[in-house]
Structures are given as C-alpha cells and as structure tokens.
Enzyme design. Structure first.
Site, PDB file in Angstrom:
ATOM      1  N   GLU A  15      -6.776  -6.046 -24.646  1.00 18.82           N
ATOM      2  CA  GLU A  15      -6.758  -7.316 -23.940  1.00 18.82           C
ATOM      3  C   GLU A  15      -7.670  -8.389 -24.525  1.00 18.82           C
ATOM      4  O   GLU A  15      -7.386  -9.575 -24.407  1.00 18.82           O
ATOM      5  CB  GLU A  15      -7.141  -7.078 -22.467  1.00 18.82           C
ATOM      6  CG  GLU A  15      -6.143  -6.254 -21.684  1.00 18.82           C
ATOM      7  CD  GLU A  15      -4.818  -6.963 -21.486  1.00 18.82           C
ATOM      8  OE1 GLU A  15      -4.819  -8.149 -21.118  1.00 18.82           O
ATOM      9  OE2 GLU A  15      -3.779  -6.340 -21.732  1.00 18.82           O
ATOM     10  N   SER A  64      -1.184  15.394  43.503  1.00 19.33           N
ATOM     11  CA  SER A  64      -2.243  16.233  44.063  1.00 19.33           C
ATOM     12  C   SER A  64      -3.410  16.463  43.115  1.00 19.33           C
ATOM     13  O   SER A  64      -4.462  16.953  43.540  1.00 19.33           O
ATOM     14  CB  SER A  64      -1.664  17.588  44.487  1.00 19.33           C
ATOM     15  OG  SER A  64      -0.731  17.428  45.531  1.00 19.33           O
TER      16      SER A  64
END
Length: 805
Positions: free
Chosen positions: A90, A465
């Site tokens: 690069e 319950s």
C-alpha cells in the site's frame, strides 16, 4: 555568452515566478480547503466499533452483539511480516514521507496520462496509508478533487501529531478486508482461523492484498485473481528488501487455503440472552452494546438452563398431545423430488427450533408403524405404539408427509422414535438464587425462533392461587398462627351498587368448616382465603404484595385475594425467593460483572457491603466478624419461615404432592386462574427457586381437570429432578426466635391418640397451642359443611402458651 546569460536569467526568473505562483496557489488551497476540516486530534481517542460478548457463568460464550466484527490489536502485538506486507502493498515509503508521497504521485500521474491516451479512465491512485486513515476516519469516500485536497491537508496535520506506528495501528485495525472482517485480526480469523501471530508469510501477503478490492480477491470465488494479487505483494516485499528470494519463492509456492472458523462453544439460551440484551440497551444504549466492546459475565448456569429448557418443551408437548393430532407439517411429492428428497427436507423451514427432535418424511405406512426418512438420508421405523396418542398410522399419515419425531436411546444403544407435534400452548420457566437474586435459567417460550416474546418477563398473567401465600402472610403478620382457625363455609359478598352478589367457591365445590391456616394453604381453599382477606382488610394484603414486588394492578376488591391481579413469572418467582431467604429483598439480576473494552469493571450484579473487620492477617480465635448484609428486610424472618414451613406442607400433603417424590426438603404452591387460562407452580428448596407458567398467548381455557397441579407441576418436577441429581439435601434454615412444636397436621392442635399425622409447626414464642385449645375438625368430619359464622371480623385469633415441643 551574453545569450546564455540572458537565457539563464529568464530561467531563474521564471522559476522564481512559478515558485511564487505555486506558493500563492498552496496558500490559497490551504485557506479555502483547510477551513472547517474535521478535528484530526480525535484520533488520539480512537475507539472503533468492536464486538460485545456475553458469557455464561462458566465462561462459555452466550452471544455476540456487533455492528462491525472487529478485534482491536495494538501495533506492538502485530507480527512484523504482516505490517511489512501491508506497507509494501500500500505505501512502500510509509516510514519516509511526511503524509503524502510526491514521488508516488508523480509516478501515478505519468501512468494515468498514458492510460487516458489509451482510453482507460480507471486511474491509478497514490494515496499513502496516512491519507487512507484521513479518508476512513474523517472524510467520505467520494472521488472528487476537493476531497483529495482535504485528505492531503489532513494527512499533513496527522503526521505532525502522531507517530508512524500509531498511524499504522489505526489503519490496520480499521480497514475492511471482506467477509465481515474489520481489521487484520478479524480477517485472520475469518479467512484462516488463526491469530495474527500464527499467520504464515503467504497468508500475511494475501491479507495485505485485500484492501484494494476484498470481494474481487476472495479466493473462494476468484482463486486465480487472489493468488495473483498475493504473489504481487510477495514480489513487492522482495523488491523492497523485506524478504529474501528463497522466502519469497517458498511463499509463492503455497496454496491459499481458506479455513472456516472453528465452531465456538456457545451456550444456547435465546430468551435469557435477549432479556440480557434488552436490559443492557436500557442501561447503556444500543451504541455501547453494538459498538462498545462490552465483556459481560452473566449469571446463567448452562446446566440448569438446558434442564429447564427440556422440561418446558416436554411439558408443553405432553399437554398438547392430549389435545389431539392436528396433522402433518407439510408434504413433499416423492415422485417429483426423487432421490433429492433429503435435500428438500433439509431446506424446509418449520418455523420453530427442533431442540432434541428431528424432522422426517414418511416413506411408507403400515398397520404396525411407518418408515421414516431423515434429512441426512438415513431411514428408521416408528412403531404404531409410538404414535398411538395421535391415531392409527394409516389414518393419520400418508407417504410424503413431513413430521417431527423425538429420538430415545435404549439400554443397548438402539434408537426408537416417537411422533411429536409443535404445541400451540406456551409457557415459561425461571430458576434463581433466593439469596442473591442471580437468575440461573430463564426460558420464555417453546421456541425463540417461533416467537421472541418472553413470557417469563414480558407476559402479565393472573397468578391464581399462587398468590394466596401472601394473603396468609398478611394474616401471620397480624397475629394469626399456622394453627389459627378460619371458617370454610358459604360466603356471599356484596360487590356494590349495580353489581351482582359474589359467591366464591372451592375447586371441589364443597365446604369443610373450621379449618387451620395451614390446611387452607395446603388444600388451596378459595372461600377460606376470601374470608380471611375480608377479616384482615385487603389493604393489608396489598401492603404485603407491594413489599414483595407483586402488587401491579392489585386492587382492594376481595377477588384479588384469589390472584386476579396480573404478574410476570420472574417477579413472582423472586417474591417466593424473598420468603425463602428470610424476608430479605432481592432484585433478580442476569449479570455478575460488566467490563468495558479496556477490561475495567463498570458494573457488578450482586452488591455486597465491604467488611473492614474481615481484613485481618490471621484469625485471633475470637468471634468471627459479622458480615454486613445490604439487603432490605421486608418481612420478619420468623414469619417468613412460618410461611415457608406451611408451603412445605403443600408439597407433602397438598396440591403440590407431585413434587413430594423428589425426596428433598421442598415447598411450593400451585396456581390456576379462572377457567384454567393460566397455570402456575412456584417451588423452592433452601437454595433454589423455580417458577413455571403455562398458558395460551391468547388466553383460553385449557380444559377441565387441568391447572397448576397437572400442567405446571410436572414441568417443575422434571426440571428439579435433573437439577438436584447427585446433590445432598439441605434443610431449611430456622431463624432465631421460632419454636417448633409437634402438632396434628390436620387440626393444628397438640397430638393425641387419634392423631394420624404429626408435623413440626413453627410458632412465635407464646403462640403455640395449649392442651385444651380449640382445634379444627378433621376434613372427613365436615364435608358438605353448611353456613356458620366465623370469628368476629377484625378480631385476632386466640393464642395460648404451653405445649409439647
């Protein structure tokens, strides 16, 4: 000579003029394009998006969340062959230029002129790594001259501020390299299943060739182009003197072998993970979760989660089979599919996760059973007995039908299959530590793939319950004892103007006369509960429920005493945990520790107070230090233990008898709402609470003789059996100030010659029954009991001292 001198003067003057013009141009460009540029100094605080990971309690990976899957690696940890490969590919002059490379720009310009003359408009670039950092971090990707000028200006400024190594580190961690890989570390994993230090020279060169066009150089679809690009990078490294000829030749000779990432050992807990995600987003925001690189250690116990998952699936499936066969999931035309039917079957989306089941296609039917084919091409038989719940094989199935089956391994290793179907009913399970609130397991439905709605935390349903213990707890707080008598007889409630009279009824439709509080809880007597709430006042019941975190939507109407309010399973399970731990408030938590990307702890799930007196070099033989307990005390520990002791009777003799066979100290309570639309069971040992809910998403009756004892309790039992396997029973811890007295389990009085069942009952000092105290009649003596007056409303039950301990 005069001519040469004149020419020289003109040349010098022209050069100076051109230089001046160039200087003016540069100043102009800097003035025009150097204004309002992004602040390059923000790069000093570079914090890229990296993966957040959630781990189970044993460290195994639970789930990952990320916008960009990146692993941040410092430049000092990157191998030299990798960094040099990227520089050669690069920006060969990276360590020598000042942000832009004039030599490369000149060379690219000359090449581009030649390309333009040949009609090629794809120009070569000359961007340095610094320029790419400026573009990737601070600018857009637009291909315009102004952007390139801004890029160059920023590059000059970046170079003056940061060292070369820092710039290269930013570049290599940010760059996209294909396959969802952001940064070189993620790319090394995704292409080669290796860490950076394990990469060969050839592999490093391949990665360095990707920035130009990751998809074009992917070796799976473009092997020749990928190899050519890699070899170009190797050539550049050799030319630049980074490697010798022998190393270059060896690297070029190697093939590009892409390897899948090894299967990470994940813990499967979709509902738990999604609930954790929602809580993290609520606390920190989506940006922190998906970009912040959190490391989260959750409270999940993978073993308990797997056990509860299977128990819930088994329980929902068992109930669903009792509702009948609804038909095959689909059909494949075997004549059309031919030998490719396994591939067709494998691609079929059933819409729900299979768990331990298998998808299959019916290849042949007979009276004795069916022949099945699986998506891996194997075949097996399923007997008629294994599908008897659905009907006769030839009546319910045809060749080509798609079904799901459950495998079972026999004693000799043989595998048999049973017919299954996707249940319509849903449910949830929660397991948590009653002392800390740590959630060990959380399952919010049959299949997360089918529905992500979490019925453990997001569904508000009527507890029925299973709410009653908090009504009786209010009674114990106000002077009642487990042996106090409440009348179980017909009761008529005036609900107010314009409303009909309410006549609460027991599940058995019978009444049993004077009955102890204990038996009222054990047998889940509705009328007793309403009468007790009426005597206490619902305000006291609401106060208890509020302290235990389950008062949402709870009104002061007497029907609320039977659980007509709405609550989520996690909150109800935690409320039972607060009973077990002696009345200490707990906050259900899914997290043990949260750390940021730098490893700093930012949150701890279980809050513990510091203990200065514990910080001693050696034990001096005196009293051990008292450990501070930051938990709020919401109930008298003695009264909390009384209710726990009563709830153990629910398992031993009452509606929760299905759990009695586990053979360990255990309590719990069933719950069923009106018309059996919601079924619950919340049970506990001294160190674990497990809650179960079953019901349709669109509430509808689940049938006669169904309820908490038949739908939720079996799931609880299967789960607890697996969780407690190979563990030693632990007794419930009795707090100071509780007197355990031997009493008749049915009457609440002291035992006598007629007593059939003797239990140890928990009393506060001075409230235990006397020898001549009035006791309840045995249930068998009072079946069909008619009307009678109860104790005067609002009065305290009579208590007396004395008795056998």
């Amino acid at each position: 000579m005069r001519v040469l001198t004149r020419l020289l003067r003109w040349a010098v003057g022209g050069s100076l003029a051109l230089g001046a013009l160039a200087g003016v141009a540069v100043i102009y460009v800097l003035q025009v394009y150097g204004r309002d540029l992004p602040d390059y100094r923000q790069l000093a605080n570079y914090a890229p998006a990296i993966v957040s990971r959630l781990h189970a309690g044993d460290g195994r990976l639970l789930v990952e969340y990320a916008q960009e899957k990146r692993v941040l690696v410092p430049i000092s940890a990157m191998p030299r062959n990798l960094t040099e490969a990227f520089i050669s590919a690069e920006d060969k002059n990276f360590y020598h230029h000042f942000g832009i490379d004039p030599i490369s720009i000149l060379g690219a310009s000359v090449s581009n002129v030649g390309r333009l003359m040949r009609g090629n408009t794809r120009f070569l670039g000359a961007s340095t790594i610094t320029q790419q950092v400026a573009k990737n971090f601070l600018l857009t990707n637009e291909r315009t001259l102004p952007r390139k000028i801004k890029e160059a200006i920023l590059s000059l400024r970046i170079e003056r501020t940061y060292g070369k190594d820092k710039i290269l580190e930013l570049y290599l961690n940010e760059i996209y390299l294909g396959r969802g890989s952001y940064g070189v570390a993620a790319a090394a994993l995704n292409y080669f299943d290796k860490s950076l230090t394990e990469l060969t020279l050839a592999e490093a060169a391949f990665l360095a060739g990707l920035p130009q066009a990751p998809s074009r150089y992917d070796p799976v679809g473009n092997a020749a182009a990928a190899r050519a690009r890699r070899d170009y990078v190797i050539d550049r490294m050799e030319i630049d003197g980074k490697i010798d000829a022998a190393s270059a030749a060896e690297a070029r000779a190697q093939p590009i072998e892409v390897r899948r990432r090894g299967a990470t050992e994940f813990v499967s807990a979709d509902y738990f993970a999604d609930e954790a995600r929602r809580r993290l987003v609520a606390a920190f925001g989506e940006d922190v979760l998906y970009r912040g690189g959190l490391s989260v250690r959750t409270t999940l116990d993978a073993r308990i989660q797997a056990i509860t998952d299977k128990a819930l699936r088994d329980g929902l499936s068992a109930y669903d089979r009792s509702q009948g066969w609804r038909g095959a999931l689909g059909r494949i035309d075997l004549a059309e599919a031919g030998d490719a039917w396994p591939e067709t079957l494998a691609k079929l989306d059933l819409g729900f996760s299979l768990g331990g089941w298998r998808r299959a296609i019916v290849l042949e039917t007979a009276a004795a059973g069916v022949r099945l084919g699986f998506d891996d091409g194997t075949e097996a038989t399923m007997s008629a007995e294994a599908m008897a719940w659905a009907g006769q094989p030839r009546e319910i199935l045809s060749v080509g039908d798609i079904v799901v089956v459950e495998p079972a391994t026999g004693a000799e290793g043989s595998v048999s299959y049973s017919l299954r179907q996707e249940p319509e009913v849903e449910g949830a399970v929660v397991a948590l530590d009653p002392h800390t609130g740590r959630v060990f397991a959380l399952t919010g439905g049959f299949s997360f793939q089918r529905s992500s709605f979490n019925r453990a935390t997001q569904a508000k349903r009527q507890p029925g319950s299973s709410f009653k213990p908090f009504v009786y707890l209010a009674a114990l707080e106000h002077g009642y004892t487990p042996s106090s008598i409440v009348l179980d007889a017909p009761l008529v409630i005036d609900q107010g103007p314009g409303l009909p009279l309410w006549r609460p009824d027991n599940y058995t439709t019978r009444f049993y006369g004077p009955t102890t509080l204990r038996v009222g809880v054990e047998r889940s007597r509705n009328v007793m509960t309403v009468r007790l709430a009426q005597e206490l006042g619902m305000e006291r019941v609401v106060d208890v429920a509020r302290r235990f975190g389950i008062a949402g939507g709870l009104g002061t109407n007497l029907a609320a005493a039977l659980g007509s309010n709405e609550v989520d399973l996690l909150s109800l399970t935690a409320a039972y945990g607060e009973l077990v731990n002696g009345g200490k408030r707990i906050e259900p938590t899914l997290f043990d520790r949260l750390q940021d990307r730098f490893g700093r702890t930012i949150a701890i799930g279980e809050q513990r107070a510091t203990c200065p007196s514990c910080q001693v070099a050696a034990y001096d033989g005196g009293q051990p230090p008292a450990l501070p307990d930051p938990r709020a005390q919401i109930e008298d520990p003695r009264i909390a233990y009384q209710m726990v002791n009563i709830l153990t009777g629910v398992v031993e003799r009452g509606t929760g008898r299905a759990a009695a066979g586990l053979g360990v100290p255990m309590g719990g309570k069933t719950g069923t709402s009106n018309d059996v639309k919601d079924a619950w069971f919340v049970g506990f040992t001294p160190d674990l609470v497990l809650g179960v809910f079953v019901g349709y998403d669109q509430p509808r009756p689940m049938g006669d003789h169904q309820g908490g004892a038949t739908l939720a309790a079996p799931i609880f039992v299967e789960a607890m059996e697996g969780i407690l396997k190979d563990t030693k029973p632990v007794p419930f811890r009795v707090p100071p100030g509780v007197q355990l007295v031997r009493v008749d389990a049915e009457t609440g009085g002291l035992p006598n010659a007629d007593t059939q069942s003797v239990i140890l009952e928990a009393f506060l000092p001075g409230t235990q029954p006397a020898r001549n105290a009035v006791t309840a009649a045995r249930p068998s003596d009072s079946e069909g009991y008619g009307s009678a007056s109860s104790r005067r409303a609002g009065s305290r039950p009579a208590v007396s001292s004395g008795g056998l301990y």
